[in-house]
Design an enzyme around this catalytic site. Structure first.
Site, PDB file in Angstrom:
ATOM      1  N   ASP A  18       0.833  -1.200   0.000  1.00  0.00           N
ATOM      2  CA  ASP A  18       0.000   0.000   0.000  1.00  0.00           C
ATOM      3  C   ASP A  18       0.870   1.253   0.000  1.00  0.00           C
ATOM      4  OD1 ASP A  18      -2.424  -1.456   0.227  1.00  0.00           O
ATOM      5  OD2 ASP A  18      -2.054  -1.703   2.370  1.00  0.00           O
ATOM      6  N   LYS A  19       2.047   1.127   0.638  1.00  0.00           N
ATOM      7  CA  LYS A  19       2.950   2.273   0.766  1.00  0.00           C
ATOM      8  C   LYS A  19       4.358   1.764   0.987  1.00  0.00           C
ATOM      9  CE  LYS A  19       4.205   6.171   3.742  1.00  0.00           C
ATOM     10  NZ  LYS A  19       3.896   7.010   4.918  1.00  0.00           N
ATOM     11  N   GLU A  46       9.188  14.330  14.799  1.00  0.00           N
ATOM     12  CA  GLU A  46       8.198  13.280  15.090  1.00  0.00           C
ATOM     13  C   GLU A  46       8.498  12.479  16.353  1.00  0.00           C
ATOM     14  OE1 GLU A  46       5.799   9.675  12.806  1.00  0.00           O
ATOM     15  OE2 GLU A  46       7.395  10.755  11.777  1.00  0.00           O
ATOM     16  N   GLU A  93      -2.123   8.470   2.784  1.00  0.00           N
ATOM     17  CA  GLU A  93      -0.828   8.081   3.340  1.00  0.00           C
ATOM     18  C   GLU A  93      -0.832   8.252   4.859  1.00  0.00           C
ATOM     19  OE1 GLU A  93       3.818   9.634   3.245  1.00  0.00           O
ATOM     20  OE2 GLU A  93       2.445  10.266   1.650  1.00  0.00           O
ATOM     21  N   ALA A 128       5.262   5.440   8.426  1.00  0.00           N
ATOM     22  CA  ALA A 128       5.791   6.764   8.084  1.00  0.00           C
ATOM     23  C   ALA A 128       7.243   6.703   7.644  1.00  0.00           C
ATOM     24  CB  ALA A 128       5.653   7.707   9.291  1.00  0.00           C
ATOM     25  N   ARG A 159      15.432  13.472   9.781  1.00  0.00           N
ATOM     26  CA  ARG A 159      16.148  14.750   9.701  1.00  0.00           C
ATOM     27  C   ARG A 159      17.464  14.630  10.456  1.00  0.00           C
ATOM     28  NH1 ARG A 159      11.771  14.377   7.897  1.00  0.00           N
ATOM     29  NH2 ARG A 159      10.165  15.978   7.755  1.00  0.00           N
ATOM     30  N   GLY A 188      13.922  10.521   3.397  1.00  0.00           N
ATOM     31  CA  GLY A 188      13.048   9.592   2.687  1.00  0.00           C
ATOM     32  C   GLY A 188      11.716  10.242   2.357  1.00  0.00           C
ATOM     33  N   LYS A 236      13.883  17.875   2.770  1.00  0.00           N
ATOM     34  CA  LYS A 236      14.154  17.304   4.091  1.00  0.00           C
ATOM     35  C   LYS A 236      15.644  17.335   4.439  1.00  0.00           C
ATOM     36  CE  LYS A 236       9.995  14.451   4.222  1.00  0.00           C
ATOM     37  NZ  LYS A 236       9.393  13.107   4.067  1.00  0.00           N
TER      38      LYS A 236
END
Length: 404
Positions: free
Chosen positions: A142-143, A207, A251, A314, A358, A372, A391
């Protein structure tokens, strides 16, 4: 943890020395100095990450028997489950509130790169994105998150402390970190090289993977991004576009669903917003969801919760195992600690773990950056290349290097 007097110290970061553990968030700043003990490594196995909480508990017990009054474990966990984590119990841990976090205007830095190498090259990276899209269109995934690295050599030795100061100054709502990974095998282009000098994992992640305080957990998954613009009107347009983007909302939903599913077995209740919000860094807009939960068992540790979530879609993709195998196939380098987690956990299980993005690995005058981009149906390779470039900007700006 020892507390730092607000009257005596303006910023814990002023006391940073190469090799210290450092983690600064909007709630607190933590610095670990010295090594009281090292969390025992185990024989390399496919899933050695799952034994890490037990090994940490053993390290706590040994530290207390050796006279440590309040041990806390700090360190980094790699992306690959089979690779060794870097976890220690420091001799001393200093903690301050955000009231004493700011170390003032940092010095200007302007590093001069003398060698620059993209791994892979931009055209090859876009071919990798297309490989991911092929796996999505065939129904395998899916991702998938497809990443690239940027290697620099500089004429002068890199001043990690000054870069940390710049990252913290421009990342007040995020998580600035430094972890000594010197005695961990460095992975370059799928060849293992044992490093001799200090090697530091450094970064400014937006994050939080998960935090735990007594019986309360908090997770803040991010997925779906847009580069910021220097023009205020264009910047706002990009933010609104992100909020309305079907691709990015999908997403994001994939990540939130996985986080909810992974944490549900530990919780007696959870609060998961139906609609994401926006957060911003100096370089990026992100879709964000704040998830709170009440634990069934208060003794569940933040490390256990982090491992249950790691890696989220993610930074990996979905389904996780298939996405990870595809990453190993597509990316021509090993991620090491990139897309892993950095953080701390005390003997009561309280702590916080940050998604290692990062970020860069620094050794003397050598630095490797990572970035990414999440690929789903409808992704455009050129746009994913641009996103990874944006990024990179967090670390490039901190080093005073013009965007490459």
């Amino acid at each position: 943890m020892s507390k730092v007097s607000m009257s005596k110290v303006k910023s814990i970061l002023d006391e940073y020395e190469l090799g210290d553990f450092f983690l600064s968030s909007s709630k607190r700043t933590i610095m670990g100095k010295g090594v009281f003990s090292v969390v025992k490594e185990t024989r390399k196995t496919k899933n050695q990450i799952y034994s890490l909480p037990v090994r940490v508990e053993e390290a706590f017990e040994q530290a207390k028997r050796a006279g440590h009054p309040h041990p806390i474990v700090v360190g980094a966990v790699p992306f690959d489950y089979s690779e060794a984590a870097k976890m220690i119990i420091p001799e001393e841990v200093k903690v301050s509130s955000t009231l004493v976090k700011d170390s003032g205007q940092p010095e200007n830095i302007s590093l001069q790169p003398c060698e620059i190498q993209y791994i892979p090259a931009p055209a090859e990276y876009m071919r990798g994105v297309n490989q991911g899209l092929d796996k999505i269109s065939s129904g395998q995934l899916d991702k998938i998150v497809v990443s690239r690295a940027l290697n620099f050599k500089t004429k002068e030795q890199i001043d990690v402390k000054q870069i940390l100061k710049r990252l913290e100054h421009h990342n007040k709502q995020g998580y600035t970190f430094a972890v000594d990974i010197s005695d961990v095998n460095t992975i370059r282009n799928k060849e293992t090289v044992l490093t001799n000098g200090k090697r530091i994992l450094i970064g400014a992640s937006p994050e939080l993977l998960v935090s735990k305080n007594d019986s309360t957990l908090f997770a803040n998954p991010l997925a779906g991004s847009r580069p910021r613009s220097d023009d205020p009107k264009e910047d706002q347009r990009r933010a609104l576009e992100l909020l309305e983007s079907e691709k990015d909302l999908y997403e994001h939903a994939v990540v939130v669903d996985m986080v909810k599913e992974s944490l549900a077995p530990f919780c007696e209740s959870m609060d998961v917003p139906e609609i994401p919000s926006l957060i911003k860094t100096e370089a990026m807009w992100h879709l964000s969801t704040e998830i709170y939960g009440t634990l069934k068992q208060a003794e569940t540790s933040s490390l256990e919760l982090g491992i249950a979530l790691h890696p989220t879609p993610a930074v990996c993709g979905h389904p996780t195992e298939l996405a990870r195998e595809a990453i190993y196939e597509i990316e021509p380098f090993n991620r090491g600690f990139f897309a892993g987690m950095v953080g701390w956990c005390d003997e009561n299980g309280n702590g916080e773990w940050i998604v290692t993005i990062r970020c860069a690995e620094v050794e003397e005058n050598d630095i490797r950056l990572f970035a990414g981009a999440g690929v789903v149906a409808g992704s455009i390779p050129e746009e994913e290349l641009i996103e990874t470039g944006a990024k990179f900007k967090t670390m490039l700006d901190a080093m005073g290097i013009e965007k490459q």
